[in-house]
Enzyme design. Structure first.
Site, PDB file in Angstrom:
ATOM      1  N   VAL A  45      44.709  41.938  32.225  1.00  0.00           N
ATOM      2  CA  VAL A  45      43.887  40.942  31.546  1.00  0.00           C
ATOM      3  C   VAL A  45      44.416  40.682  30.133  1.00  0.00           C
ATOM      4  O   VAL A  45      44.604  39.536  29.724  1.00  0.00           O
ATOM      5  CB  VAL A  45      42.406  41.398  31.507  1.00  0.00           C
ATOM      6  CG1 VAL A  45      41.559  40.460  30.660  1.00  0.00           C
ATOM      7  CG2 VAL A  45      41.848  41.485  32.927  1.00  0.00           C
ATOM      8  N   THR A  96      35.666  43.663  31.902  1.00  0.00           N
ATOM      9  CA  THR A  96      34.431  43.524  32.678  1.00  0.00           C
ATOM     10  C   THR A  96      33.490  44.653  32.287  1.00  0.00           C
ATOM     11  O   THR A  96      33.816  45.826  32.451  1.00  0.00           O
ATOM     12  CB  THR A  96      34.741  43.611  34.181  1.00  0.00           C
ATOM     13  OG1 THR A  96      35.663  42.576  34.464  1.00  0.00           O
ATOM     14  CG2 THR A  96      33.495  43.415  35.012  1.00  0.00           C
ATOM     15  N   ALA A 136      38.724  37.281  57.353  1.00  0.00           N
ATOM     16  CA  ALA A 136      38.424  38.631  57.828  1.00  0.00           C
ATOM     17  C   ALA A 136      39.695  39.462  57.755  1.00  0.00           C
ATOM     18  O   ALA A 136      40.807  38.937  57.818  1.00  0.00           O
ATOM     19  CB  ALA A 136      37.926  38.550  59.262  1.00  0.00           C
ATOM     20  N   CYS A 163      39.271  45.201  40.908  1.00  0.00           N
ATOM     21  CA  CYS A 163      38.012  44.592  40.470  1.00  0.00           C
ATOM     22  C   CYS A 163      36.864  44.736  41.457  1.00  0.00           C
ATOM     23  O   CYS A 163      35.830  45.309  41.108  1.00  0.00           O
ATOM     24  CB  CYS A 163      38.231  43.115  40.182  1.00  0.00           C
ATOM     25  SG  CYS A 163      39.245  42.857  38.740  1.00  0.00           S
TER      26      CYS A 163
HETATM   27  C1  UDX Z   1      39.376  39.281  41.923  1.00  0.00           C
HETATM   28  C2  UDX Z   1      38.645  37.974  41.623  1.00  0.00           C
HETATM   29  O1  UDX Z   1      39.070  36.958  42.549  1.00  0.00           O
HETATM   30  C3  UDX Z   1      38.868  37.533  40.204  1.00  0.00           C
HETATM   31  O2  UDX Z   1      38.120  36.347  39.918  1.00  0.00           O
HETATM   32  C4  UDX Z   1      38.425  38.673  39.284  1.00  0.00           C
HETATM   33  O3  UDX Z   1      38.604  38.362  37.951  1.00  0.00           O
HETATM   34  C5  UDX Z   1      39.185  39.944  39.619  1.00  0.00           C
HETATM   35  O4  UDX Z   1      38.980  40.264  40.996  1.00  0.00           O
HETATM   36  P1  UDX Z   1      41.847  40.015  42.541  1.00  0.00           P
HETATM   37  O5  UDX Z   1      41.301  41.412  42.619  1.00  0.00           O
HETATM   38  O6  UDX Z   1      43.132  39.778  41.839  1.00  0.00           O
HETATM   39  O7  UDX Z   1      40.768  39.050  41.852  1.00  0.00           O
HETATM   40  O8  UDX Z   1      42.072  39.497  44.033  1.00  0.00           O
HETATM   41  P2  UDX Z   1      41.393  38.499  45.070  1.00  0.00           P
HETATM   42  O9  UDX Z   1      42.370  37.450  45.412  1.00  0.00           O
HETATM   43  O10 UDX Z   1      40.062  38.062  44.653  1.00  0.00           O
HETATM   44  O11 UDX Z   1      41.261  39.478  46.339  1.00  0.00           O
HETATM   45  C6  UDX Z   1      40.494  40.679  46.272  1.00  0.00           C
HETATM   46  C7  UDX Z   1      40.565  41.432  47.582  1.00  0.00           C
HETATM   47  O12 UDX Z   1      39.837  40.747  48.601  1.00  0.00           O
HETATM   48  C8  UDX Z   1      41.981  41.602  48.151  1.00  0.00           C
HETATM   49  O13 UDX Z   1      42.082  42.909  48.714  1.00  0.00           O
HETATM   50  C9  UDX Z   1      42.073  40.553  49.235  1.00  0.00           C
HETATM   51  O14 UDX Z   1      42.996  40.870  50.245  1.00  0.00           O
HETATM   52  C10 UDX Z   1      40.641  40.556  49.756  1.00  0.00           C
HETATM   53  N1  UDX Z   1      40.234  39.296  50.394  1.00  0.00           N
HETATM   54  C11 UDX Z   1      40.160  38.140  49.654  1.00  0.00           C
HETATM   55  C12 UDX Z   1      39.859  39.289  51.730  1.00  0.00           C
HETATM   56  O15 UDX Z   1      39.893  40.320  52.408  1.00  0.00           O
HETATM   57  N2  UDX Z   1      39.420  38.118  52.276  1.00  0.00           N
HETATM   58  C13 UDX Z   1      39.342  36.968  51.574  1.00  0.00           C
HETATM   59  O16 UDX Z   1      38.921  35.943  52.149  1.00  0.00           O
HETATM   60  C14 UDX Z   1      39.726  36.966  50.218  1.00  0.00           C
END
Ligand code: UDX
Length: 471
Positions: free
Chosen positions: A15, A124, A275, A283
């Site tokens: 960040v 956060t 899925a 996060c």
């Molecule tokens: C997230 C938030 O999107 C962001 O706004 C916040 O500030 C920090 O956390 P990030 O952790 O970088 O960002 O990844 P993100 O793309 O949101 O994916 C998070 C997790 O969810 C990943 O493990 C991803 O594989 C999973 N995911 C995401 C799914 O399993 N299905 C989805 O449809 C979307």
């Protein structure tokens, strides 16, 4: 042209570093502070400590003029108008965020402050942290006229963090005073006014000078909750579709069609309905737990959030059981693991579902050869190479002579594998896909037994179809 603001960013993690270079890109003068001397040295000498698209280019562009790096917090604070706190807030034992790094930084700011500053929480943090910051400042005898505390949460996603920062869906500013709100507005003016997007060197993204970024002004408490609630809601969407996937599978429906069908409802939307193995990263797991803790502190039982976490944890068991039922016994089996990072386009392995699955397979006696385009060095620190854990230089090399190929991270590279080559490499053509990167029928046509999430398994014709995969 907006007047440049002197900004201090404390913390050079995902960040902090992204915020620092992006503020420089907007035309501000930034000093980024970290107490990790070797990291600061790396940054000063031209190194890029994290894997993030566009970061090397922006660091090259601004290092040494728009943004400088230092370990000297006091002098950086003294010459800045706004001080962004972007240090880690790891999860403590109770699920609550551990705010000791934030408190340590605030104490140092208190010792250095001599003129009016806006202290901005970018990390956060739970609701009321702004109030605690104020109290720490008061404990050090700092006159309340010398500072304001603002909450300005970050919504960036790893892998697209720079573009997310410069082309945000929204900028949330929780400010208790007019003076602080005006300074925050002037910091973001290049993207809310749109002048940034008219520059020839601007990074392209969703915003433009006609549709610039939007800034929402709220109270500090609301801003703090917006951050937690946004992440918890996205995590909820993922757990929801994973629960639906398990149902879909048991009735031979297809979760991808279901997600497309519900996502077409504009009130629901198609994003975050993929899925898979469940969410990981730095996060979602931490923030869902922290938000639950926040509610508990207020005497509220936000059980929904516990269920979101439970479904997410169970999703890794669902996948593990798929591997077991496809291979019967695991001891002595040779598996290829495609993916180590918690998602594509990052080398981050924090809370990576891929790693938990691999660890369990190893415990069950399987041996794993892993490949990831970016996260192998980091993974080797927690899963060192051994008899049961090997690393390969490509997906095909990982698949050499294996009993099954597991897809654990949604890298584009894994969605476009040369399937004929893969088929030749493996011992048995079984692909167990935790990210639904392929269409089942297509995989069957390519000669694979293909097991995925929330969709009927398909079987390679030569192998014959088992009557039913035993759960
Ligand atoms: C997230 C938030 O999107 C962001 O706004 C916040 O500030 C920090 O956390 P990030 O952790 O970088 O960002 O990844 P993100 O793309 O949101 O994916 C998070 C997790 O969810 C990943 O493990 C991803 O594989 C999973 N995911 C995401 C799914 O399993 N299905 C989805 O449809 C979307």
């Amino acid at each position: 042209m907006t007047k440049p603001v002197s900004i201090c960013v404390i913390g050079s993690g995902y960040v902090g570093l992204v915020a620092a270079v992006c503020f420089a890109e907007m035309g501000h003068s930034v000093v980024c502070v970290d107490n990790d001397e070797s990291r600061v040295k790396t940054l000063r000498e031209g190194g890029v400590p994290i894997y993030e698209a566009n970061l090397p280019e922006l660091l090259k562009k601004h290092r040494g003029h728009g943004v400088e790096f230092t370990t000297e917090l006091g002098s950086a604070v003294e010459r800045s108008d706004a001080i962004f706190i972007a240090v880690g807030t790891p999860q403590g034992d109770t699920g609550a965020a551990d705010l000791s790094f934030v408190e340590a930084v605030v104490s140092e700011i208190a010792r250095a402050i001599t003129s009016y500053k806006v202290i901005v929480e970018k990390s956060t943090v739970p609701v009321y942290t702004n109030e605690w910051i104020r109290r720490v400042m008061q404990r050090y005898g700092i006159d309340h006229a010398l500072f304001d505390v603002v909450s300005n949460p970050e919504f960036l996603r790893e892998g697209t963090a720079i573009v997310d920062f410069l082309h945000p869906d929204r900028i949330v500013v929780g400010a208790g005073s007019e003076r602080a709100a005006r300074l925050m507005e002037s910091i973001y003016e290049p993207i809310t006014g749109g002048s940034y997007y008219t520059r020839t060197d601007a990074l392209l993204g969703a915003c433009s000078s006609e549709t610039p970024a939007k800034l929402l002004l709220t109270s500090a408490q609301s801003a703090e909750i917006i951050k937690h609630a946004s992440n918890a809601f996205l995590a909820l969407k993922i757990s929801f579709i994973n629960a639906v996937a398990n149902l879909a599978e048991s009735v031979d429906a297809d979760v991808e069609d279901i997600a497309a069908g519900i996502g077409l409802d504009s009130r629901i939307g198609h994003k975050f309905l993929h899925a898979g193995l469940g969410y990981g990263g730095s996060c979602f797991p931490k923030d869902v737990a922290a938000f639950h803790w926040v509610a508990q502190q207020q005497g509220l039982n936000f059980e929904l959030l516990q269920e979101v976490q439970r479904i997410n944890d169970a999703q890794k068991d669902v996948f593990f059981n798929k591997v077991r039922s496809a291979l019967w016994t695991l001891r002595g089996k040779k598996l290829a693991a495609l993916g180590l990072a918690f998602k594509r386009d990052t080398d981050d392995i924090r809370e990576s579902p891929a790693l938990s699955v691999i660890k369990r397979l190893i415990e069950a006696g399987a041996s794993v050869t892993a490949y990831d385009p970016a996260a192998m060095d980091r993974a080797k620190e927690v899963l060192p190479p051994s008899k049961q854990m090997k690393y390969a230089d490509s997906a095909i090399e990982a698949a050499e002579d294996v009993d099954a190929v597991l897809i654990l991270t949604d890298w584009k590279e894994f969605a476009t594998l040369d399937l004929a080559e893969l088929n030749r490499a493996v011992r048995f053509p079984i692909v167990i896909d935790g990210r639904n990167l392929y269409k089942p029928l297509y995989m069957a046509e390519q000669g694979f037994t293909y097991v995925s999430i929330g969709r009927p398994a398909v079987y390679n014709a030569q192998q014959g179809k088992p009557r039913r995969l035993i759960a």
